[in-house]
Write an enzyme that holds these catalytic residues in place. Structure first.
Site, PDB file in Angstrom:
ATOM      1  N   ASP A  75     114.936  44.838  14.064  1.00 21.00           N
ATOM      2  CA  ASP A  75     114.465  43.523  13.646  1.00 21.00           C
ATOM      3  C   ASP A  75     113.137  43.667  12.898  1.00 21.00           C
ATOM      4  OD1 ASP A  75     115.183  40.453  14.871  1.00 21.00           O
ATOM      5  OD2 ASP A  75     113.234  40.762  13.895  1.00 21.00           O
TER       6      ASP A  75
ATOM      7  N   TYR B 111     112.923  26.437   3.992  1.00 24.43           N
ATOM      8  CA  TYR B 111     113.567  27.671   3.529  1.00 24.43           C
ATOM      9  C   TYR B 111     113.001  28.091   2.169  1.00 24.43           C
ATOM     10  CZ  TYR B 111     117.055  30.560   1.189  1.00 24.43           C
ATOM     11  OH  TYR B 111     117.659  31.543   0.457  1.00 24.43           O
TER      12      TYR B 111
ATOM     13  N   GLY C 131     118.872  16.759   1.849  1.00 24.75           N
ATOM     14  CA  GLY C 131     118.256  17.842   1.078  1.00 24.75           C
ATOM     15  C   GLY C 131     119.056  18.306  -0.122  1.00 24.75           C
TER      16      GLY C 131
END
Ligand code: UDP
Length: 326
Positions: free
Chosen positions: A51, A141, A281
């Site tokens: 990770d 994002y 969005g």
């Protein structure tokens, strides 16, 4: 050249790994397999499960493999999710990207390629969207990608590394029948349409038909994943000459209804669809102007037709109706 590919087990990353290996590069993939699939990683690529939140893991990979370049795909990538869980993006996406950039800088990696997004432009003032379009991210994002672009801007300004930021429009299609798109849960239009064609869903919802577009449904620029991979490899090679930022699309938009109609023609299946509410969005229309990358790098999409994009995705879905679990 050694290339470290984060997210190389994901949809776009695994396709790029495949094309990099084919082009003769040595590749190491770093992926936590939270969304990616081990089976999607080319067997000739080294694989490390880890990770990006763990700086020691990144440093270990850098020391062991000494990459010349990094391609950074590993990311949370859903606009809708980012509106509900902003810190997954504004914190985790940014932190993981920053960990990677710091480690790359510490290990003298001179080339960095970032997967960026059309969401940087929010609701654009002009379509097709070119490099001069105002940046006003449409979601956490998009903001997370813009922050990473800015960090890379400073790496370039301080002469630490060169970077390419590739702002994708709608990635779609499959590299071949054994390498395709497999998300859980699936939220993207083309795979959902094909799951309906396969009888795995009863039908799909068209998210709004009252947009300011010819048929009222949203218009998007779908780009074949192999054309995206080609752009990454061209950018990688061009980074010797300096940093660059490009929009990547076909320059042609299709509405949600056109995608469904094309999928009906390609699959020969009935694909029931009903109109539901808008998805928060979603802008009316997103179409890329990719003139800069065409002019600078000689890139041109090889699979621009929506029929081809859907046909290749359909071959993958038919052979792997349950994705990499099959
Ligand atoms: N869409 C839809 N129904 C679905 C999934 C998507 O109508 O089940 C629409 C979505 O609102 C957008 C377009 O299809 O206008 C493409 O959406 P996708 O999630 O594939 O990509 P995005 O544009 O969000 O990156």
């Amino acid at each position: 050249m050694n290339i470290l590919v984060t997210g190389g087990a994901g949809y776009i990353g695994s396709t790029c790994v495949h094309q990099l290996v084919k082009a003769g590069y040595d590749v190491v993939v770093l992926d936590n397999l939270s969304q990616g699939h081990r089976a999607a990683v080319h067997p000739a690529a080294a694989f490390v499960r880890g990770d990006l939140d763990d700086r020691a893991t990144i440093d270990d990979v850098m020391q062991a493999h000494r990459p010349d370049a990094v391609m950074h795909f590993a990311s949370h990538t859903l606009v809708g999710e980012s509106m509900e869980e902003p810190f997954l993006y504004l914190d985790r996406n940014v932190r993981c990207g920053l960990n990677l950039i710091r480690s790359a800088a510490a290990h003298n990696v001179e080339r960095f390629i970032l997967s960026s997004t059309a969401n940087l432009f929010g609701t654009p003032e002009q379509v097709p969207i070119d490099a001069s379009e105002r940046i006003d991210p449409g979601s956490p994002y998009g903001e997370s990608k813009f922050i990473l672009e800015r960090i890379l801007h400073w790496m370039d300004a301080l002469d630490t590394m060169r970077f390419a930021a590739l702002r994708y429009f709608n990635a779609a299609g499959a590299a071949h029948e054994d390498l395709g798109e497999d998300h859980d849960p699936e939220t993207h239009l083309i795979p959902i349409v094909l799951e309906v064609a396969l009888g795995q869903r009863d039908g799909l919802s068209i998210f709004g038909d009252d947009y300011d577009t010819p048929d009222g449904t949203c218009v998007r620029d779908y780009i074949h994943v192999l054309d995206l991979a080609d752009a990454h490899i061209r950018a990688l090679e061009a980074l010797g000459d300096g940093s660059c930022t490009y929009n990547l699309g076909n320059g042609r938009g299709y509405s949600v209804r056109e995608v469904i109609e094309t999928a009906r023609a390609v699959t020969g299946r009935d694909i029931p669809a009903t109109v539901s509410d808008r998805r928060p969005g979603d802008p009316d229309t997103l179409i890329a102007s990719s003139d800069e990358i065409r002019d600078d790098l000689g890139w041109a999409p090889q699979y621009p037709a929506l029929e081809t994009i859907i046909e290749t995705a359909w071959q993958w879905h038919q052979k792997h109706p349950h994705g990499y679990d099959d």
